[in-house]
Scaffold this motif. Structure first.
Motif, mmCIF file in Angstrom:
data_model
loop_
_atom_site.group_PDB
_atom_site.id
_atom_site.type_symbol
_atom_site.label_atom_id
_atom_site.label_comp_id
_atom_site.label_asym_id
_atom_site.label_seq_id
_atom_site.Cartn_x
_atom_site.Cartn_y
_atom_site.Cartn_z
ATOM 1 N N SER A 215 0.813 -1.215 0.000
ATOM 2 C CA SER A 215 0.000 0.000 0.000
ATOM 3 C C SER A 215 0.845 1.262 0.000
ATOM 4 C CB SER A 215 -0.935 0.007 1.217
ATOM 5 O OG SER A 215 -0.179 -0.066 2.420
ATOM 6 N N GLU A 216 2.079 1.178 0.495
ATOM 7 C CA GLU A 216 2.960 2.341 0.509
ATOM 8 C C GLU A 216 3.749 2.420 -0.803
ATOM 9 O OE1 GLU A 216 2.849 4.481 2.942
ATOM 10 O OE2 GLU A 216 1.503 3.273 4.174
ATOM 11 N N ARG A 217 4.188 3.632 -1.152
ATOM 12 C CA ARG A 217 4.986 3.794 -2.366
ATOM 13 C C ARG A 217 6.372 3.186 -2.213
ATOM 14 N NH1 ARG A 217 3.703 8.992 -1.535
ATOM 15 N NH2 ARG A 217 5.887 9.567 -1.389
ATOM 16 N N LEU A 218 6.922 3.297 -0.997
ATOM 17 C CA LEU A 218 8.301 2.898 -0.758
ATOM 18 C C LEU A 218 8.381 1.930 0.416
ATOM 19 C CD1 LEU A 218 9.991 6.423 -0.971
ATOM 20 C CD2 LEU A 218 9.810 4.732 -2.802
ATOM 21 N N GLU A 219 9.333 1.029 0.339
ATOM 22 C CA GLU A 219 9.634 0.137 1.447
ATOM 23 C C GLU A 219 10.947 0.617 2.075
ATOM 24 O OE1 GLU A 219 10.600 -4.565 2.355
ATOM 25 O OE2 GLU A 219 9.612 -3.992 0.496
ATOM 26 N N VAL A 220 10.852 1.157 3.268
ATOM 27 C CA VAL A 220 12.018 1.750 3.941
ATOM 28 C C VAL A 220 12.390 0.855 5.121
ATOM 29 C CG1 VAL A 220 12.943 3.825 5.042
ATOM 30 C CG2 VAL A 220 11.174 4.026 3.289
ATOM 31 N N THR A 221 13.653 0.441 5.140
ATOM 32 C CA THR A 221 14.114 -0.483 6.179
ATOM 33 C C THR A 221 15.474 -0.027 6.693
ATOM 34 O OG1 THR A 221 15.138 -1.903 4.499
ATOM 35 C CG2 THR A 221 12.898 -2.463 5.210
ATOM 36 N N ARG A 222 15.925 -0.699 7.753
ATOM 37 C CA ARG A 222 17.255 -0.457 8.292
ATOM 38 C C ARG A 222 18.065 -1.732 8.222
ATOM 39 N NH1 ARG A 222 17.232 3.203 13.650
ATOM 40 N NH2 ARG A 222 19.442 2.889 13.285
ATOM 41 N N GLY A 223 19.325 -1.591 7.790
ATOM 42 C CA GLY A 223 20.185 -2.755 7.664
ATOM 43 C C GLY A 223 20.711 -3.224 9.004
#
Length: 223
Positions: A215-223
């Motif tokens: 549903s979101e435009r971007l998938e933002v994660t932390r390594g």
């Protein structure tokens, strides 16, 4: 009197941007705010005569002084719009125009700020909307209108300017519209914010971004 001054209101660093928790810790959010303020002021220094940070938080004022910025101690029992009125009263009689900008628009350097300043020589009121109906920049004479930040301030500011017959001009900018409140906003900084202090700090935190199939435009994660 040709000077143009910038006014940046900053509430506090600690326990701010709570919508970014638990993605970022309180200490990380504080450092993010400092990086964003650094980006905003680095850009404005190229275009304005003086930059004023108004706050009642001593840590904010101390950091602003480290960046060689002018500071104004916000009066007691104030709020955002009262603080801006206080700062504009200080600037009245000293500056031709003032620019009001929040501290959390780190992509401001990608907006043609000089073009807007040049346009303000013949325009009474220039406004840049933010995502969600807010306001991320106003250029006007000090105290030309009473500001109405918070909530859907963009329409309220335009209406106030129209009532004063200031013929408000809207500048729509993707980069200036992006004030940082969510992890997805951080993803936009990772994509577009090369050479910014903010992106550099996010890279230190190993923040990564990918296109999202959800549903979101971007998938933002932390390594």
């Amino acid at each position: 009197m040709d000077d143009i001054y910038a006014i940046i209101p900053v509430s506090k660093f600690k326990n701010a941007k709570t919508r970014l928790s638990p993605f970022l810790t309180e200490e990380e959010r504080e450092k993010l705010l400092k990086a964003m303020l650094h980006d905003v002021t680095d850009t404005l220094k190229k275009h304005v005569d003086r930059i004023f940070i108004i706050s009642r938080d001593e840590e904010v004022l101390s950091y602003a002084e480290k960046l060689n910025l002018d500071t104004i101690l916000e009066e007691e029992n104030s709020n955002l719009n009262k603080a801006l009125t206080q700062a504009m009263k200080y600037c009245r009689g000293k500056a031709r125009k003032i620019i009001i900008v929040p501290s959390d628009v780190p992509l401001i350097g990608k907006t043609n700020v000089q073009m807007l300043i040049d346009a303000s020589k013949s325009l009474d009121f220039i406004i840049v909307p933010s995502k969600g109906g807010g306001t991320n920049m106003i250029i006007m004479k000090p105290l030309a209108i009473r500001t109405r930040f918070e909530g859907f301030s963009y329409k309220e500011h335009v209406t106030a300017a129209e009532r004063k017959k200031l013929n408000p001009q809207v500048h729509d900018s993707f980069f200036m519209a992006l004030d940082v409140n969510t992890a997805e906003d951080l993803g936009e900084i990772m994509i577009h914010g090369e050479k910014t202090h903010t992106r550099k700090y996010l890279k230190e935190l190993k923040v990564t971004v990918e296109p999202s199939r959800g549903s979101e435009r971007l998938e933002v994660t932390r390594g």
